[in-house]
Design a protein around this motif. Structure first.
Motif, mmCIF file in Angstrom:
data_model
loop_
_atom_site.group_PDB
_atom_site.id
_atom_site.type_symbol
_atom_site.label_atom_id
_atom_site.label_comp_id
_atom_site.label_asym_id
_atom_site.label_seq_id
_atom_site.Cartn_x
_atom_site.Cartn_y
_atom_site.Cartn_z
ATOM 1 N N GLY A 135 -3.620 6.438 -4.001
ATOM 2 C CA GLY A 135 -3.212 5.932 -2.773
ATOM 3 C C GLY A 135 -2.071 5.093 -2.696
ATOM 4 N N LYS A 136 -1.952 4.266 -1.928
ATOM 5 C CA LYS A 136 -0.670 3.309 -1.735
ATOM 6 C C LYS A 136 -0.097 3.022 -2.935
ATOM 7 C CE LYS A 136 -1.122 4.039 2.721
ATOM 8 N NZ LYS A 136 -0.122 4.793 3.464
ATOM 9 N N ALA A 174 -4.377 -5.986 -4.364
ATOM 10 C CA ALA A 174 -4.141 -4.957 -2.824
ATOM 11 C C ALA A 174 -4.201 -3.479 -3.573
ATOM 12 C CB ALA A 174 -2.691 -5.451 -2.617
ATOM 13 N N HIS A 187 -6.722 -0.697 -1.793
ATOM 14 C CA HIS A 187 -6.203 0.488 -1.030
ATOM 15 C C HIS A 187 -6.194 1.641 -1.947
ATOM 16 C CE1 HIS A 187 -5.008 -2.312 2.323
ATOM 17 N NE2 HIS A 187 -4.655 -2.976 1.618
ATOM 18 N N ASP A 188 -6.893 1.672 -3.138
ATOM 19 C CA ASP A 188 -6.904 2.808 -4.144
ATOM 20 C C ASP A 188 -5.548 3.217 -4.394
ATOM 21 O OD1 ASP A 188 -8.084 4.738 -5.624
ATOM 22 O OD2 ASP A 188 -8.180 5.954 -3.987
ATOM 23 N N GLY A 189 -4.824 2.330 -4.785
ATOM 24 C CA GLY A 189 -3.495 2.656 -4.793
ATOM 25 C C GLY A 189 -2.782 2.039 -6.510
ATOM 26 N N ASP A 195 5.244 1.887 -0.996
ATOM 27 C CA ASP A 195 4.700 1.584 0.300
ATOM 28 C C ASP A 195 5.178 0.161 0.724
ATOM 29 O OD1 ASP A 195 3.025 4.179 1.389
ATOM 30 O OD2 ASP A 195 2.515 3.663 -0.589
ATOM 31 N N GLY A 202 -1.705 -6.053 3.116
ATOM 32 C CA GLY A 202 -2.816 -5.350 4.132
ATOM 33 C C GLY A 202 -2.261 -5.438 5.497
ATOM 34 N N LEU A 249 0.289 -2.441 6.000
ATOM 35 C CA LEU A 249 -0.548 -1.343 5.959
ATOM 36 C C LEU A 249 -1.186 -1.089 7.424
ATOM 37 C CD1 LEU A 249 -1.706 -0.919 2.383
ATOM 38 C CD2 LEU A 249 0.459 -0.213 3.428
ATOM 39 N N ASP A 250 -1.497 -2.487 7.843
ATOM 40 C CA ASP A 250 -2.160 -2.209 9.200
ATOM 41 C C ASP A 250 -1.226 -2.049 10.452
ATOM 42 O OD1 ASP A 250 -4.573 -2.252 8.122
ATOM 43 O OD2 ASP A 250 -4.956 -4.638 8.617
#
Length: 362
Positions: A47-48, A74, A78-80, A106, A295, A298-299
């Motif tokens: 992910g990120k 984090a 976010h699967d990063g 990111d 977060g 990313l939002d």
């Protein structure tokens, strides 16, 4: 939701520079890898991607270890993936930020005022790269720079309330680094908290000053001893690396008359290195700021300054956190249960907006 505040440079980050000599490792090589002092460490993810850059070696520095926990949280959320670059001086900080930018994650998260100018330069040169600056901010606003600052004065007020409830002499004090509005966030609210619970309490603040106000343990020790000689028995230690001197003075004073004074630490649990001398600590939750800040970016809500206080969980006391039993803090003693109950009520009132703590830096 986090509170948005005007963009400003942060007040003192007391521990990231040094909680004390025992909390920091020696110098680092910015080229080291895989958990080395200057290199990156972390897993790969689909992910990120996030990179954390610290101003000093993490080692046993609890303040920076929290930031590492935040970037790991984090990455998990976010699967990063995440990497951590540990710095040791100005050159390695610049090199590590440049390396982080080259890898184009990111979000690049950085902790401390040491990065303010570096981030400003990189943000202008790389407008598509998102930066999160924790416990500091750039002088100029950038759309790709998000700042996370702290309302230290709220938690300092709670520590002062503990002092007011515990003082026997009716005198509390603080050893502060410099006589400026930003640094008085660590002394004036301490006195205000004490007077809130015990109106007749008297307070006094002495400043370290000099050529090395953030690292002068000897001067801080002298100032704490002066407070003690005047009858102060509860001292807020806000002398950065000089806090070790305050704790030494507390130990010496107790050895001299069997009573002495008790101290309050900052940023991380300083009871661990000075057990028996420290009542409690004003905690700055860098893990919360890092995880929530990432977060937020990313939002699509980056480019702002977010203030973290008691309401947001960004500030706290060791005595109010889980695991207090193993903290080695004096506030954990059963005899102080009623004190903690009073302080929890004050915390809840501040978080709910029922009680406002004056900010010396406002």
């Amino acid at each position: 939701m986090p509170l948005l505040s005007p963009r400003t440079r942060t007040p003192l980050r007391l521990t990231a520079a040094a909680v004390g000599a025992v909390l920091l490792a020696t110098g680092c090589n910015a080229a080291a890898k895989d958990g080395g002092s200057g290199g990156g460490s972390g897993g790969e993810g689909g992910g990120k991607s996030f990179t954390l850059v610290t101003p000093d070696p993490v080692a046993q520095n609890e303040f920076l270890k929290l930031a590492v926990s935040g970037v790991k949280a984090a990455a998990k959320a976010h699967d990063g993936s995440q990497k951590v670059f540990q710095s040791s001086d100005t050159d390695s900080r610049q090199q590590n930020v440049a390396s982080a930018v080259d890898s184009a994650p990111d979000v690049i998260a950085l902790v401390g005022f040491e990065f303010a100018d570096i981030v400003a330069q990189q943000a202008e040169a790389h407008p598509k790269q998102q930066f999160l600056l924790v416990d500091a901010c750039t002088k100029k606003t950038y759309e790709n720079v998000t700042c996370a600052v702290f309302r230290e004065h709220e938690a300092v007020f709670l520590a002062g309330a503990e002092a007011g409830l515990l003082t026997r002499s009716g005198k509390v004090g603080a050893v502060d680094v410099l006589d400026t509005p930003q640094f008085r966030r660590y002394s004036e609210p301490f006195a205000a908290g004490a007077k809130k619970v015990k109106p007749g309490v008297r307070s006094r603040t002495l400043f370290v000053g000099g050529q090395s106000p953030f690292n002068d343990a000897a001067r801080a020790k002298d100032q704490a001893s002066t407070l003690a000689s005047g009858g102060v028995d509860q001292v807020m230690a806000a002398a950065a690396a000089g806090n070790t001197g305050v704790f030494q003075a507390a130990k010496a004073a107790k050895a001299k008359d069997g009573k002495g004074f008790r101290a309050y630490g900052v940023d991380a649990n300083q009871c661990l290195t000075s057990p028996g001398e420290v009542v409690d600590n004003v905690l700055k939750k860098t893990d919360v700021a890092v995880e929530k800040g990432i977060g937020q970016i990313l939002d699509g809500k980056g480019g702002t300054t977010v203030s973290y206080g008691l309401k947001e969980g960004g500030m706290s006391l060791t005595g109010l956190e889980p695991g207090i039993e193993g903290s080695k803090c004096l506030i954990a003693e059963p005899a102080n249960a009623d004190v903690l109950a009073r302080v929890k009520k004050l915390r809840d009132d501040i978080a709910a907006g029922k009680l406002t703590v004056d900010d010396p830096a406002a």
